[in-house]
Structures are given as structure tokens and as C-alpha cells.
Scaffold this motif. Structure first.
Motif, PDB file in Angstrom:
ATOM      1  N   ILE A 235       0.854  -1.194   0.000  1.00  0.00           N
ATOM      2  CA  ILE A 235       0.000   0.000   0.000  1.00  0.00           C
ATOM      3  C   ILE A 235       0.888   1.241   0.000  1.00  0.00           C
ATOM      4  O   ILE A 235       1.716   1.417   0.892  1.00  0.00           O
TER       5      ILE A 235
ATOM      6  N   VAL B  80      -6.001   5.384   0.772  1.00  0.00           N
ATOM      7  CA  VAL B  80      -6.073   3.978   1.169  1.00  0.00           C
ATOM      8  C   VAL B  80      -5.235   3.747   2.423  1.00  0.00           C
ATOM      9  O   VAL B  80      -5.623   2.986   3.317  1.00  0.00           O
TER      10      VAL B  80
ATOM     11  N   ASN C 106      -8.378  -6.023   2.097  1.00  0.00           N
ATOM     12  CA  ASN C 106      -9.075  -5.447   0.951  1.00  0.00           C
ATOM     13  C   ASN C 106      -8.314  -4.236   0.424  1.00  0.00           C
ATOM     14  O   ASN C 106      -8.155  -4.065  -0.789  1.00  0.00           O
ATOM     15  N   TYR C 107      -7.825  -3.387   1.346  1.00  0.00           N
ATOM     16  CA  TYR C 107      -7.051  -2.211   0.933  1.00  0.00           C
ATOM     17  C   TYR C 107      -5.733  -2.621   0.270  1.00  0.00           C
ATOM     18  O   TYR C 107      -5.214  -1.899  -0.585  1.00  0.00           O
TER      19      TYR C 107
ATOM     20  N   HIS D 124      -5.490  -5.247  -1.597  1.00  0.00           N
ATOM     21  CA  HIS D 124      -5.888  -5.979  -2.806  1.00  0.00           C
ATOM     22  C   HIS D 124      -5.534  -7.469  -2.723  1.00  0.00           C
ATOM     23  O   HIS D 124      -5.251  -8.105  -3.744  1.00  0.00           O
ATOM     24  N   TRP D 125      -5.551  -8.017  -1.517  1.00  0.00           N
ATOM     25  CA  TRP D 125      -5.442  -9.462  -1.339  1.00  0.00           C
ATOM     26  C   TRP D 125      -6.864 -10.013  -1.337  1.00  0.00           C
ATOM     27  O   TRP D 125      -7.445 -10.286  -0.286  1.00  0.00           O
ATOM     28  N   GLU D 126      -7.420 -10.202  -2.519  1.00  0.00           N
ATOM     29  CA  GLU D 126      -8.848 -10.470  -2.638  1.00  0.00           C
ATOM     30  C   GLU D 126      -9.263 -11.794  -1.996  1.00  0.00           C
ATOM     31  O   GLU D 126     -10.264 -11.857  -1.288  1.00  0.00           O
TER      32      GLU D 126
ATOM     33  N   CYS E 199      -9.094 -11.486   1.737  1.00  0.00           N
ATOM     34  CA  CYS E 199     -10.186 -10.596   2.167  1.00  0.00           C
ATOM     35  C   CYS E 199     -11.519 -11.335   2.147  1.00  0.00           C
ATOM     36  O   CYS E 199     -12.296 -11.246   3.109  1.00  0.00           O
TER      37      CYS E 199
END
Length: 336
Positions: free
Chosen positions: A70, A129, A254-255, A257-259, A262
Motif C-alpha cells: 500500500i 487507502v 481489501n485495501y 488488494h489481497w482479494e 479478504c
């Protein structure tokens, strides 16, 4: 007037069973009782938590966010302009074309520069973010710590397994040191959240729900402290915190982007939420506060109705949030 209001507020019939007075709650024979004046300490504790939050966000959350990929996005600030700033704050953040032209004439600049100024000024209002991650990290840290500490405090207590034990010996139940610190930390935390409402990220969907929740939580915990409903109070705190840290963990990933991580954490949170807030809270906690007191007293005190009213308000918020969670799960399952 203040003395009269104070005497009304602390009238024994509001807080405790018949034939009990405040004089009965003087510490004696190894028994220690909660004192209303101890709640003043929650305000300094709230500022201590804010200091801890500052250092944890700065020296733990930011390095962790960088490790997760991030980045700290630096937004360009618009040139200082009192006229445009006043219009932005008081009139509109999205002025029409004719309004932009009027502002351009007033400021003696081009329409393009005014449009550019408003675009940059709006971007400043959008939280980064990294800022979202820092807030989620703080709440995750507190809820996780509170859940672990709460379990350590409660696992060997009989009322953790048998809810009827919360009323055995009431109102003359001694206050344990663990209960004192559990309450002080939790009330102080919700005070700190109220203090930072103006600077924390505002979420339009449930901002007012959070305000109501924080006020109801502080009112409930403070009232239960005064009425010595501490055993039940610790159970209510534990039931609430055990689901919340899963949600904050899901937000953090989520922030980043580890979907997949998450999604997995959000499913765990959803299961924990429905078990604790939709099943345990109404059928375990509310049953103990609404139904079981009638076995110990045929004349419920006024506090019985006040506390149960606030607990039912919390349950209403649980149902509202449960509806939002169900909508997200529905989209997740059926719309991929």
C-alpha cells in the motif's frame, strides 16, 4: 436545580432492588463494589488510548501497509483561494458550468483554473487507502486484544457457561480487578472513537448508526457499572468484540488488494457476526436480562426497562448491519 436532578438520578428505586440503598454498597468484608465516580477515569483512559493509537498507527500500521504494497499517495493541494474555499464549504463542491464562470470572473482567472481547483479540492476530501488502512489496523488491534483478554478474564468464571450465575447473589456481587480494567478500557475506547468522529473517515451508509452505537455502548456500560450488572456487562462486551476484529482484518487485506484473503476473512466475520449478534445476543444475553430477573424480583426496577431498552436498540442495529452483510454476501455468491 442540579441538586434536585442529581437526587432524582441516583434515586435507589431506579438502580437497585427494593430494600437496598447506596449505603449497602460500601466496601466491606472483602466485598468490593463498583463506584459511579470511577467512571470519570474513563476520559483520561480515552486519551491514553488515543496516544497508543497514534504510535501504533505511525510505527506499526504504516510499515505493515508498505510491506503489503500500500503506497502513500500524495495529493496535490490547490492554490489557496479564500473565495473558492468559501464557496466549496458553504455552497457546493460540484458547481455548475454557469457558477464556475461566475467564480472565474470573481477571481479574475480562467474557467479551466477554477475547474482544476475544485477537482483538486474534492480529491483532498477523499481519504487515502493508507489512512483507511491505519484506522482499520487500530480497531483490529483493539478488538483482537479485547477478545483475547476478555476470554482470559471469563473462561474460568461460572457465569461464562451458566448465564443464571449472573444473577446469583445480586446485587451484592464483588467487583474483580479484571472486571474493572475490562470496563475501563472498553468505555475509554468508545469515548476515544467519539472524540475522533470529526477527523475519522465518515461512511455515509452507516455514520449515524455508528454514532448511536457508540453512545448506546457508553450509556449501557456506564449504567451497568452503576447498577452492578458487571457480570452481564462483561458478557455483552465479549460477544460484541469477538466478531469485529475479523471485519477489520478483512478491510485491511481489501485495501492491500489481497482479494482471496479478504473474501475468506469476510466470510469468517459474517459467520461470527450472525452467531454472536443474531443468535447469542438475543437468545442468550437478552433472555438473561428480560426473562431471568423476574425469578429474583417480582417488582422490576426502572433500570430494568432502561437497560433492556438500550439492549434492544443495539439488537435493532445488529439486524440493520446483518441486512447489509447479507446483501454483500448475496452479491458475493450470486454475482461473483
Amino acid at each position: 436545580i442540579l441538586k434536585t436532578l442529581n437526587s432524582w438520578f441516583w434515586w435507589e428505586n431506579i438502580w437497585m432492588p427494593i430494600n437496598c440503598t447506596w449505603a449497602d454498597f460500601v466496601d466491606r468484608d472483602g466485598l468490593v463494589f463498583p463506584k459511579p465516580h470511577q467512571l470519570y477515569a474513563t476520559i483520561p483512559y480515552a486519551f491514553v488510548l488515543l496516544i497508543i493509537r497514534f504510535f501504533s498507527e505511525r510505527y506499526v500500521a504504516i510499515p505493515l501497509a508498505k510491506a503489503l504494497g500500500i503506497k502513500n499517495v500524495q495529493r496535490v493541494k490547490p492554490q489557496p483561494n479564500p473565495v473558492l474555499e468559501s464557496y466549496f464549504r458553504e455552497c457546493s463542491r460540484h458547481p455548475s458550468q454557469s457558477e464556475i464562470q461566475g467564480l472565474a470572473k470573481k477571481c479574475n482567472c480562467t474557467v479551466h483554473l477554477v475547474e482544476k481547483w475544485f477537482r483538486r479540492r474534492r480529491n483532498l476530501e477523499i481519504p487515502t487507502v493508507l489512512r483507511k488502512f491505519r484506522e482499520a489496523f487500530w480497531r483490529f488491534s483493539f478488538y483482537l486484544t479485547s477478545s483475547i483478554v476478555g476470554f482470559i478474564f471469563l473462561y474460568d468464571k461460572p457465569w461464562f457457561y451458566d448465564i443464571w450465575q449472573t444473577w446469583v447473589g445480586y446485587p451484592f456481587q464483588t467487583l474483580l480487578p479484571s472486571q474493572y480494567w475490562y470496563y475501563m478500557a472498553e468505555i475509554g475506547f468508545y469515548w476515544s472513537l467519539l472524540f475522533t468522529l470529526g477527523i475519522d473517515i465518515k461512511r455515509k451508509a452507516d455514520f449515524m448508526a455508528h454514532v448511536v452505537h457508540h453512545l448506546a455502548a457508553i450509556g449501557l456500560m456506564s449504567g451497568s457499572w452503576c447498577g452492578n450488572y458487571v457480570r452481564l456487562g462483561t458478557l455483552v462486551i465479549f460477544v460484541h468484540d469477538t466478531a469485529d476484529f475479523w471485519l477489520e482484518a478483512a478491510k485491511m487485506f481489501n485495501y492491500a488488494h489481497w482479494e482471496k484473503t479478504c473474501n475468506m476473512l469476510f466470510i469468517i466475520f459474517s459467520i461470527a457476526f450472525f452467531i454472536t449478534r443474531i443468535i447469542l445476543f438475543p437468545f442468550w444475553i437478552l433472555r438473561a436480562t428480560l426473562y431471568q430477573p423476574t425469578y429474583y424480583s417480582t417488582t422490576p426496577v426502572i433500570a430494568y426497562f432502561l437497560f433492556n431498552g438500550m439492549l434492544l436498540t443495539l439488537q435493532g442495529l445488529h439486524l440493520y448491519w446483518g441486512y447489509l452483510i447479507f446483501k454483500i454476501l448475496k452479491r458475493f455468491v450470486f454475482l461473483k
